[in-house]
Design a protein around this motif. Structure first.
Motif, PDB file in Angstrom:
ATOM      1  N   SER A  52     107.323 -75.785 -32.521  1.00 45.24           N
ATOM      2  CA  SER A  52     106.439 -75.775 -33.681  1.00 45.24           C
ATOM      3  C   SER A  52     105.499 -76.980 -33.661  1.00 45.24           C
ATOM      4  O   SER A  52     104.295 -76.853 -33.942  1.00 45.24           O
ATOM      5  N   ALA A  53     106.026 -78.143 -33.332  1.00 46.66           N
ATOM      6  CA  ALA A  53     105.203 -79.356 -33.286  1.00 46.66           C
ATOM      7  C   ALA A  53     104.124 -79.238 -32.210  1.00 46.66           C
ATOM      8  O   ALA A  53     102.967 -79.602 -32.445  1.00 46.66           O
ATOM      9  N   VAL A  54     104.508 -78.703 -31.047  1.00 42.20           N
ATOM     10  CA  VAL A  54     103.543 -78.531 -29.961  1.00 42.20           C
ATOM     11  C   VAL A  54     102.443 -77.561 -30.385  1.00 42.20           C
ATOM     12  O   VAL A  54     101.258 -77.780 -30.129  1.00 42.20           O
ATOM     13  N   LYS A  55     102.832 -76.488 -31.055  1.00 44.31           N
ATOM     14  CA  LYS A  55     101.870 -75.494 -31.530  1.00 44.31           C
ATOM     15  C   LYS A  55     100.864 -76.132 -32.480  1.00 44.31           C
ATOM     16  O   LYS A  55      99.644 -75.923 -32.358  1.00 44.31           O
ATOM     17  N   HIS A  56     101.361 -76.937 -33.429  1.00 42.58           N
ATOM     18  CA  HIS A  56     100.475 -77.576 -34.390  1.00 42.58           C
ATOM     19  C   HIS A  56      99.577 -78.620 -33.723  1.00 42.58           C
ATOM     20  O   HIS A  56      98.406 -78.758 -34.091  1.00 42.58           O
ATOM     21  N   LEU A  57     100.114 -79.356 -32.750  1.00 41.05           N
ATOM     22  CA  LEU A  57      99.293 -80.333 -32.030  1.00 41.05           C
ATOM     23  C   LEU A  57      98.177 -79.641 -31.257  1.00 41.05           C
ATOM     24  O   LEU A  57      97.022 -80.091 -31.267  1.00 41.05           O
ATOM     25  N   ASP A  58      98.519 -78.532 -30.586  1.00 44.10           N
ATOM     26  CA  ASP A  58      97.502 -77.797 -29.834  1.00 44.10           C
ATOM     27  C   ASP A  58      96.424 -77.237 -30.762  1.00 44.10           C
ATOM     28  O   ASP A  58      95.235 -77.252 -30.433  1.00 44.10           O
ATOM     29  N   LYS A  59      96.839 -76.743 -31.907  1.00 41.01           N
ATOM     30  CA  LYS A  59      95.888 -76.178 -32.859  1.00 41.01           C
ATOM     31  C   LYS A  59      94.920 -77.248 -33.357  1.00 41.01           C
ATOM     32  O   LYS A  59      93.711 -77.021 -33.441  1.00 41.01           O
ATOM     33  N   ALA A  60      95.446 -78.422 -33.670  1.00 37.70           N
ATOM     34  CA  ALA A  60      94.594 -79.516 -34.141  1.00 37.70           C
ATOM     35  C   ALA A  60      93.641 -79.977 -33.048  1.00 37.70           C
ATOM     36  O   ALA A  60      92.474 -80.284 -33.321  1.00 37.70           O
ATOM     37  N   ALA A  61      94.113 -79.994 -31.795  1.00 31.88           N
ATOM     38  CA  ALA A  61      93.256 -80.399 -30.687  1.00 31.88           C
ATOM     39  C   ALA A  61      92.164 -79.365 -30.446  1.00 31.88           C
ATOM     40  O   ALA A  61      91.006 -79.707 -30.164  1.00 31.88           O
ATOM     41  N   THR A  62      92.509 -78.087 -30.558  1.00 34.34           N
ATOM     42  CA  THR A  62      91.535 -77.017 -30.362  1.00 34.34           C
ATOM     43  C   THR A  62      90.430 -77.087 -31.413  1.00 34.34           C
ATOM     44  O   THR A  62      89.259 -76.866 -31.107  1.00 34.34           O
ATOM     45  N   LYS A  63      90.803 -77.408 -32.631  1.00 31.72           N
ATOM     46  CA  LYS A  63      89.825 -77.488 -33.717  1.00 31.72           C
ATOM     47  C   LYS A  63      89.037 -78.800 -33.690  1.00 31.72           C
ATOM     48  O   LYS A  63      88.114 -78.987 -34.483  1.00 31.72           O
ATOM     49  N   GLY A  64      89.427 -79.732 -32.815  1.00 33.44           N
ATOM     50  CA  GLY A  64      88.709 -80.987 -32.706  1.00 33.44           C
ATOM     51  C   GLY A  64      89.140 -82.025 -33.728  1.00 33.44           C
ATOM     52  O   GLY A  64      88.443 -83.022 -33.922  1.00 33.44           O
ATOM     53  N   LEU A  65      90.271 -81.809 -34.368  1.00 32.44           N
ATOM     54  CA  LEU A  65      90.738 -82.769 -35.362  1.00 32.44           C
ATOM     55  C   LEU A  65      91.356 -83.994 -34.699  1.00 32.44           C
ATOM     56  O   LEU A  65      91.317 -85.091 -35.258  1.00 32.44           O
ATOM     57  N   ILE A  66      91.974 -83.791 -33.547  1.00 32.80           N
ATOM     58  CA  ILE A  66      92.443 -84.898 -32.724  1.00 32.80           C
ATOM     59  C   ILE A  66      91.955 -84.642 -31.306  1.00 32.80           C
ATOM     60  O   ILE A  66      91.657 -83.500 -30.938  1.00 32.80           O
ATOM     61  N   HIS A  67      91.868 -85.679 -30.512  1.00 34.71           N
ATOM     62  CA  HIS A  67      91.397 -85.538 -29.143  1.00 34.71           C
ATOM     63  C   HIS A  67      92.445 -84.826 -28.293  1.00 34.71           C
ATOM     64  O   HIS A  67      93.651 -84.932 -28.560  1.00 34.71           O
TER      65      HIS A  67
END
Length: 86
Positions: A52-67
């Motif tokens: 779940s954490a990996v999924k959320h990290l990938d989603k945030a990276a895809t949206k450009g919220l984190i690098h």
């Protein structure tokens, strides 16, 4: 507050997008914290929380919220914690 109609629309859209970005980033942080708490307590569901954490990290990276590299670094650190727990 802007007077031009298109500028008023832009302000409204920016506020909506900002709220959505905040929600995604908050969900990401919550997922990471839940995983870290599960690892600290040696819970069996740590592997599911890791996914779940990996999924959320990938989603945030895809949206450009984190690098992208930040997401990868955090995922690597979480994977290290998971492997040390096992």
């Amino acid at each position: 507050m802007p007077n031009i109609k298109s500028a008023i629309k832009r302000v409204k859209i920016n506020e909506e997008k900002n709220a959505q970005n905040i929600a995604v980033k908050s969900a990401m942080r919550t997922a990471v914290k839940k995983f870290e708490l599960a690892v600290d307590q040696n819970e069996e569901n740590a592997k599911d929380l890791f996914k779940s954490a990996v999924k959320h990290l990938d989603k945030a990276a895809t949206k450009g919220l984190i690098h992208k590299n930040t997401a990868n670094r955090q995922k690597a650190r979480l994977a290290t914690k998971l492997s040390k727990m096992a």
